[in-house]
Design a protein around this motif. Structure first.
Motif, PDB file in Angstrom:
ATOM      1  N   THR A 518       0.829  -1.203   0.000  1.00 12.98           N
ATOM      2  CA  THR A 518       0.000   0.000   0.000  1.00 12.98           C
ATOM      3  C   THR A 518       0.865   1.255   0.000  1.00 12.98           C
ATOM      4  N   SER A 519       0.520   2.213  -0.869  1.00 14.02           N
ATOM      5  CA  SER A 519       1.192   3.514  -0.909  1.00 14.02           C
ATOM      6  C   SER A 519       0.307   4.543  -0.224  1.00 14.02           C
ATOM      7  N   GLU A 520       0.875   5.344   0.679  1.00 10.59           N
ATOM      8  CA  GLU A 520       0.104   6.324   1.439  1.00 10.59           C
ATOM      9  C   GLU A 520       0.791   7.682   1.367  1.00 10.59           C
ATOM     10  N   HIS A 521       0.009   8.718   1.041  1.00  7.39           N
ATOM     11  CA  HIS A 521       0.532  10.087   0.981  1.00  7.39           C
ATOM     12  C   HIS A 521      -0.431  11.008   1.726  1.00  7.39           C
ATOM     13  N   GLY A 534       0.892   5.681  -6.608  1.00 10.46           N
ATOM     14  CA  GLY A 534       0.594   4.442  -7.315  1.00 10.46           C
ATOM     15  C   GLY A 534       0.607   4.575  -8.825  1.00 10.46           C
ATOM     16  N   GLY A 535       1.449   5.463  -9.351  1.00  8.25           N
ATOM     17  CA  GLY A 535       1.507   5.670 -10.790  1.00  8.25           C
ATOM     18  C   GLY A 535       0.451   6.620 -11.329  1.00  8.25           C
ATOM     19  N   PHE A 593      -8.671  -3.810 -11.424  1.00  2.76           N
ATOM     20  CA  PHE A 593      -8.206  -5.182 -11.226  1.00  2.76           C
ATOM     21  C   PHE A 593      -6.947  -5.222 -10.366  1.00  2.76           C
ATOM     22  N   THR A 594      -6.070  -4.239 -10.553  1.00  3.70           N
ATOM     23  CA  THR A 594      -4.792  -4.245  -9.836  1.00  3.70           C
ATOM     24  C   THR A 594      -4.864  -3.538  -8.494  1.00  3.70           C
ATOM     25  N   GLY A 595      -5.949  -2.815  -8.205  1.00  7.13           N
ATOM     26  CA  GLY A 595      -6.029  -2.146  -6.918  1.00  7.13           C
ATOM     27  C   GLY A 595      -6.957  -0.951  -6.933  1.00  7.13           C
ATOM     28  N   ASP A 596      -7.013  -0.258  -5.808  1.00  7.09           N
ATOM     29  CA  ASP A 596      -7.884   0.896  -5.626  1.00  7.09           C
ATOM     30  C   ASP A 596      -7.062   2.160  -5.444  1.00  7.09           C
ATOM     31  N   LEU A 597      -7.499   3.229  -6.111  1.00  6.07           N
ATOM     32  CA  LEU A 597      -7.027   4.567  -5.789  1.00  6.07           C
ATOM     33  C   LEU A 597      -8.042   5.161  -4.821  1.00  6.07           C
ATOM     34  N   TYR A 615      -4.232   7.156  -1.137  1.00  6.24           N
ATOM     35  CA  TYR A 615      -3.728   5.793  -0.998  1.00  6.24           C
ATOM     36  C   TYR A 615      -3.853   5.070  -2.334  1.00  6.24           C
ATOM     37  N   PHE A 616      -2.898   4.175  -2.581  1.00  2.00           N
ATOM     38  CA  PHE A 616      -3.110   3.167  -3.616  1.00  2.00           C
ATOM     39  C   PHE A 616      -3.008   1.814  -2.929  1.00  2.00           C
ATOM     40  N   ASN A 617      -4.122   1.087  -2.914  1.00  4.56           N
ATOM     41  CA  ASN A 617      -4.216  -0.195  -2.222  1.00  4.56           C
ATOM     42  C   ASN A 617      -4.223  -1.331  -3.246  1.00  4.56           C
ATOM     43  N   PRO A 618      -3.076  -1.983  -3.469  1.00  4.09           N
ATOM     44  CA  PRO A 618      -3.006  -3.026  -4.504  1.00  4.09           C
ATOM     45  C   PRO A 618      -3.915  -4.214  -4.197  1.00  4.09           C
TER      46      PRO A 618
END
Length: 660
Positions: A518-521, A534-535, A593-597, A615-618
């Motif tokens: 998970t990416s968090e900002h 998350g790109g 399919f790959t995750g949630d923004l 957040y980007f939650n894969p």
């Protein structure tokens, strides 16, 4: 007047429940058929009275009758109709009334659909169910009456907690209660079997559909609750090992073990004493959850009551029900015959191992949940037990369980062939290890968590292992032309098992990826500023005030871009409710399919800009897909014809052999 009718209906229901609890048991003891026959009509009458009371409370909420104290404290004229109705169970008194309504519904369903049950078992089970009703109806009438009047009535109500004003919370508690209370039926059948002194394959065949129905409903309730926590609370997570979350998870674990143990009783006439114990423990966990939510011993968004007197009453019910059951179990269980013997390497052995692991997992969760309360009560200081403990202790217990899940369906009953199972799964093991290596390489070796590869390997092992087992059942490789016909002829319970086990594999993918990557900002973001996560490029375009039915909101507009192209527009809100005056956040989520923004708007910063959480939650949608497959697998299994008929009678030779 309608409120008084509801109150009087509860009094009548209590009287009927007392009759239902006593007369059929005496009749079964003395073999008086007319007294035993009282159980069915009494359960129908009890349900009718409680349904009238529940309908009266719903009417009070729908019509905003603020002369009823419960309505004045938990409703408001401006609330949308959905949340007026949901407010019925969004409080202590109303939720208890829903609890006892569902309890009487299950008893009525057994009297209606249990025509193939032996009369002795049926009347005893309904009597035990009525005993539980007596306890909770007395609790409602003595300490938690939902029909108390207010004089003079207020002009308007206090409103419902804004966090609970959400479609997820409108449906999550009823499903959860249906699961909690549904396990009471397995408990009642278990106590009836102890009283009767007989547990056999027929008993397991009758108890399984009720247990399976409760398990499906509880699974649905837990998944809905996790989904609500994910998109409503604004913290980007879906499970925090909150004590009340744990209170729903413990009966789910024990109920899952009970389902598999009942299969062994039905197929092999073994593990009878263990299955009875699991039925008692599962419902005991349900009662423990009721105690935790209503005792005031913990603070949680899920907790309803803070009155210690009510907590003592629930604790007394818990002690009487569970303590009395264990006492009866200690007296009667040793007399039960062992039943069929089996080798440790067999399907029975694998199911027993998974039972033990799930029971140990439930005990671990119980310890982590209660230890802070026990330490505080003994003045040992404030102790916090959170996710690090549960992740470090509970998850390693589940890893061997998942490994056994793939192999168990391939083992024979009584005596299995471990070498034969391994020969069928060795290629699956190779692919799983290869997956772990690829994941390790893609995340940069030790730059990421070491357990990520293990999580994906377990998912691949279980998912492919389940498909290999299905392929063998339908002889996909040996006779591909006949595979479709064999697949259509497979029992629905087999298809249900395949879907449920595959759902667990899908769930593990979502759990592993979302926990590890998970990416968090979190930052103060100005209008026109872009943040990469998350790109995706997330640009705050503006914030505007918008009115709601019973709140005002600041709605932000974010433009989402990838590779320089706009792919979406997201609009999260920060709401302030008028009654009660309380702020909440509503996240904007873009699923793929790959995750949630996942985007949340916070307060305005006086220095300029707004606090935003991105957040980007894969792979997190895989969690909900896995949960949905579990529920679907359970429903398909429940539709199996074998759950709608009694167990076949044994022939004379088989009966004599069993006695010998």
């Amino acid at each position: 007047m309608i409120a008084e009718i509801g109150h009087f209906a509860l009094v009548l229901a209590l009287c009927v429940a007392i009759v239902q609890a006593v007369v059929p048991l005496v009749g079964a003891k003395r073999r008086m058929g007319s007294w035993m026959a009282v159980a069915g009509p009494a359960s129908a009458l009890q349900f009718l009275f409680i349904a009238v009371a529940f309908g009266a409370l719903i009417n009070a909420y729908v019509t905003s009758d603020f002369s009823v104290a419960n309505v004045a404290q938990n409703s408001h004229t401006e609330k949308p109709m959905l949340y007026k109705v949901a407010g019925v169970w969004g409080n202590h008194e109303g939720s208890l009334l829903l609890w006892v309504t569902i309890l009487s519904l299950f008893g009525f369903a057994v009297s209606l659909f249990g025509r193939n049950l032996p009369s002795g078992l049926k009347c005893r089970a309904l009597a035990v169910q009525a005993m539980i009703s007596v306890g909770f109806l007395a609790f409602i009438l003595l300490t938690s009456n939902p029909f108390l009047r207010l004089e003079p009535p207020p002009v308007d109500g206090n409103g419902l907690n804004p966090i609970l004003q959400d479609p997820g919370l409108a449906f999550h508690p009823p499903f959860l209660y249906l699961g909690y209370v549904g396990f009471s039926m397995a408990f009642s059948f278990a106590i009836a079997a102890l009283l009767e002194g007989r547990v056999d394959a027929a008993w397991a065949r009758w108890v399984r559909p009720w247990t399976l129905a409760a398990w499906i409903l509880l699974t649905c309730g837990i998944v809905l609750g996790s989904w609500w926590a994910y998109y409503t609370l604004g913290w980007g997570g879906w499970w925090y090992w909150d004590p009340v979350e744990n209170a729903s998870f413990m009966p789910w674990l024990a109920g899952t073990a009970l389902l598999h143990s009942a299969v062994v009783v039905e197929k092999r006439d073994a593990l009878k004493s263990w299955t009875i114990l699991l039925a008692i423990v599962t419902f005991g966990f349900s009662l423990l959850g009721t105690f935790l939510v209503r005792s005031g011993v913990l603070t949680s968004v899920h907790a309803f009551a803070t009155d210690p007197a009510r907590g003592v009453f629930v604790l007394l019910l818990l002690v009487l029900a569970v303590g009395g059951s264990f006492t009866l179990y200690a007296m009667r269980a040793p007399a039960m015959k062992m039943g069929g013997l089996f080798s440790p390497i067999s399907r029975e052995g694998a199911l027993l191992l998974n039972n033990v692991l799930m029971a140990t997992g439930a005990a671990t969760v119980l310890l982590g949940t209660l230890y802070p309360l026990i330490a505080d009560a003994l003045n040992l200081g404030k102790v916090s037990v959170g996710p690090p403990f549960f992740n470090a202790v509970f998850l390693p217990l589940m890893a061997p369980m998942v490994m056994v899940m793939a192999a168990a369906p391939m083992m024979a009953w009584k005596r299995g062939d471990l070498a034969g199972v391994w020969s069928r799964l060795k290629f699956v093991a190779a692919i799983a290890l290869g997956t772990a290596a690829v994941v390790w390489f893609l995340q940069g070796g030790s730059a990421g968590p070491w357990w990520t590869g293990a999580g994906f390997a377990l998912a691949v092992w279980l998912g492919l292992g389940t498909l290999v087992d299905l392929a063998e059942r339908i002889r996909l490789v040996q006779a591909p032309s006949e595979a479709l016909g064999r697949a259509l002829r497979l029992p629905r319970s087999a298809w249900g098992m395949v879907l449920a086990h595959f759902g667990v594999a899908v769930f593990i993918v979502g759990l592993t990826a979302s926990s590890a990557w998970t990416s968090e900002h979190i930052q103060t973001q100005k209008i026109g500023e872009t943040v990469m996560v998350g790109g995706f490029g997330v640009t705050l375009k503006g914030v505007e005030a918008v009115p709601g039915p019973n709140y005002s909101a600041a709605r932000a507009t974010f433009e989402i871009s990838k590779n320089g192209e706009t792919v979406a527009v997201m609009q999260p809100e920060k709401r302030t409710y008028r009654m009660p005056p309380r702020p909440t956040t509503t996240a904007a989520i873009r699923s793929g399919f790959t995750g949630d923004l996942y985007v949340v708007i916070g307060d305005f910063d006086p220095k300029g800009g707004y606090v935003t959480r991105l957040y980007f939650n894969p792979c997190i949608p895989w969690l909900w897909v896995g949960g949905a497959l579990l529920v679907l697998g359970g429903l398909i299994s429940l539709a199996d014809r074998r759950h709608r008929i009694g167990a076949p009678a044994r022939g004379r030779a088989a009966t004599q052999a069993a006695k010998a």
